[in-house]
Design a protein around this motif. Sequence first.
Motif, PDB file in Angstrom:
ATOM      1  N   PRO A   1       0.808  -1.218   0.000  1.00 47.70           N
ATOM      2  CA  PRO A   1       0.000   0.000   0.000  1.00 47.70           C
ATOM      3  C   PRO A   1       0.853   1.284   0.000  1.00 47.70           C
ATOM      4  O   PRO A   1       0.473   2.280  -0.614  1.00 47.70           O
ATOM      5  CB  PRO A   1      -0.833  -0.107   1.274  1.00 47.70           C
ATOM      6  N   ALA A   2       1.994   1.257   0.666  1.00 52.40           N
ATOM      7  CA  ALA A   2       2.882   2.434   0.677  1.00 52.40           C
ATOM      8  C   ALA A   2       3.369   2.735  -0.737  1.00 52.40           C
ATOM      9  O   ALA A   2       3.369   3.895  -1.168  1.00 52.40           O
ATOM     10  CB  ALA A   2       4.062   2.208   1.619  1.00 52.40           C
ATOM     11  N   GLN A   3       3.770   1.703  -1.470  1.00 53.64           N
ATOM     12  CA  GLN A   3       4.252   1.906  -2.838  1.00 53.64           C
ATOM     13  C   GLN A   3       3.128   2.392  -3.763  1.00 53.64           C
ATOM     14  O   GLN A   3       3.356   3.237  -4.629  1.00 53.64           O
ATOM     15  CB  GLN A   3       4.868   0.613  -3.383  1.00 53.64           C
TER      16      GLN A   3
ATOM     17  N   GLN B   1      12.877  14.798  -7.578  1.00 60.21           N
ATOM     18  CA  GLN B   1      13.542  13.500  -7.499  1.00 60.21           C
ATOM     19  C   GLN B   1      13.989  13.200  -6.063  1.00 60.21           C
ATOM     20  O   GLN B   1      13.868  12.056  -5.599  1.00 60.21           O
ATOM     21  CB  GLN B   1      14.746  13.450  -8.454  1.00 60.21           C
ATOM     22  N   GLN B   2      14.467  14.201  -5.365  1.00 61.33           N
ATOM     23  CA  GLN B   2      14.873  14.002  -3.978  1.00 61.33           C
ATOM     24  C   GLN B   2      13.668  13.702  -3.085  1.00 61.33           C
ATOM     25  O   GLN B   2      13.761  12.882  -2.172  1.00 61.33           O
ATOM     26  CB  GLN B   2      15.629  15.234  -3.474  1.00 61.33           C
TER      27      GLN B   2
ATOM     28  N   MET C   1      13.028  10.344  -0.894  1.00 57.90           N
ATOM     29  CA  MET C   1      12.693  10.418   0.522  1.00 57.90           C
ATOM     30  C   MET C   1      11.474   9.550   0.822  1.00 57.90           C
ATOM     31  O   MET C   1      11.470   8.782   1.782  1.00 57.90           O
ATOM     32  CB  MET C   1      12.432  11.876   0.917  1.00 57.90           C
ATOM     33  N   PHE C   2      10.438   9.643  -0.021  1.00 60.27           N
ATOM     34  CA  PHE C   2       9.258   8.808   0.181  1.00 60.27           C
ATOM     35  C   PHE C   2       9.608   7.328   0.064  1.00 60.27           C
ATOM     36  O   PHE C   2       9.172   6.512   0.881  1.00 60.27           O
ATOM     37  CB  PHE C   2       8.147   9.161  -0.813  1.00 60.27           C
ATOM     38  N   GLN C   3      10.393   6.971  -0.937  1.00 56.43           N
ATOM     39  CA  GLN C   3      10.784   5.566  -1.115  1.00 56.43           C
ATOM     40  C   GLN C   3      11.572   5.061   0.091  1.00 56.43           C
ATOM     41  O   GLN C   3      11.353   3.951   0.568  1.00 56.43           O
ATOM     42  CB  GLN C   3      11.609   5.392  -2.399  1.00 56.43           C
ATOM     43  N   GLY C   4      12.484   5.886   0.593  1.00 54.42           N
ATOM     44  CA  GLY C   4      13.306   5.480   1.730  1.00 54.42           C
ATOM     45  C   GLY C   4      12.530   5.362   3.029  1.00 54.42           C
ATOM     46  O   GLY C   4      12.920   4.604   3.923  1.00 54.42           O
ATOM     47  N   ALA C   5      11.446   6.108   3.154  1.00 51.03           N
ATOM     48  CA  ALA C   5      10.658   6.097   4.387  1.00 51.03           C
ATOM     49  C   ALA C   5       9.370   5.291   4.252  1.00 51.03           C
ATOM     50  O   ALA C   5       8.564   5.256   5.186  1.00 51.03           O
ATOM     51  CB  ALA C   5      10.328   7.536   4.790  1.00 51.03           C
TER      52      ALA C   5
END
Length: 132
Positions: free
Chosen positions: A30-32, A59-60, A64-68
């Motif tokens: 669900p996060a993805q 892009q940053q 950030m969203f992908q990492g968290a």
Amino acid sequence: MPTTKLERACHSVHHIHELIHTAFSAAHGPAQTAIAELMPAFADDFRMVTTQGVEVNRQQVERMFQGAAGARPGLQIEVSDVQAVWQAGNGVTLRYREVHRLQGVETARWSVVVLSVGEAGVQWHFLQETAI
């Protein structure tokens, strides 16, 4: 369903934060999905100034969203006091208060966002966050 330019802009602020909440707090799948729905709202030239005063690009922000993703179960995000600051043509600038609560810690910020509202939807161009 919101119909005016201002209503659509305000709806976008709330909807984007619902997606951010899911991206940070939900399980991986669900996060993805939330991140995939969230990122098209940010214009290619999107810039954001964080509460720490750091300017980041689209892009940053996506990194950030992908990492968290899913890293903050139990997070609560509250958006309030949404107010129009400026409107002209397809442009809208809004100010709103954002509060995050996690594990008994609360952080708050005032945010100012520059949006364009068109037939294809609402695009976020610039976001400035100020810690309070």
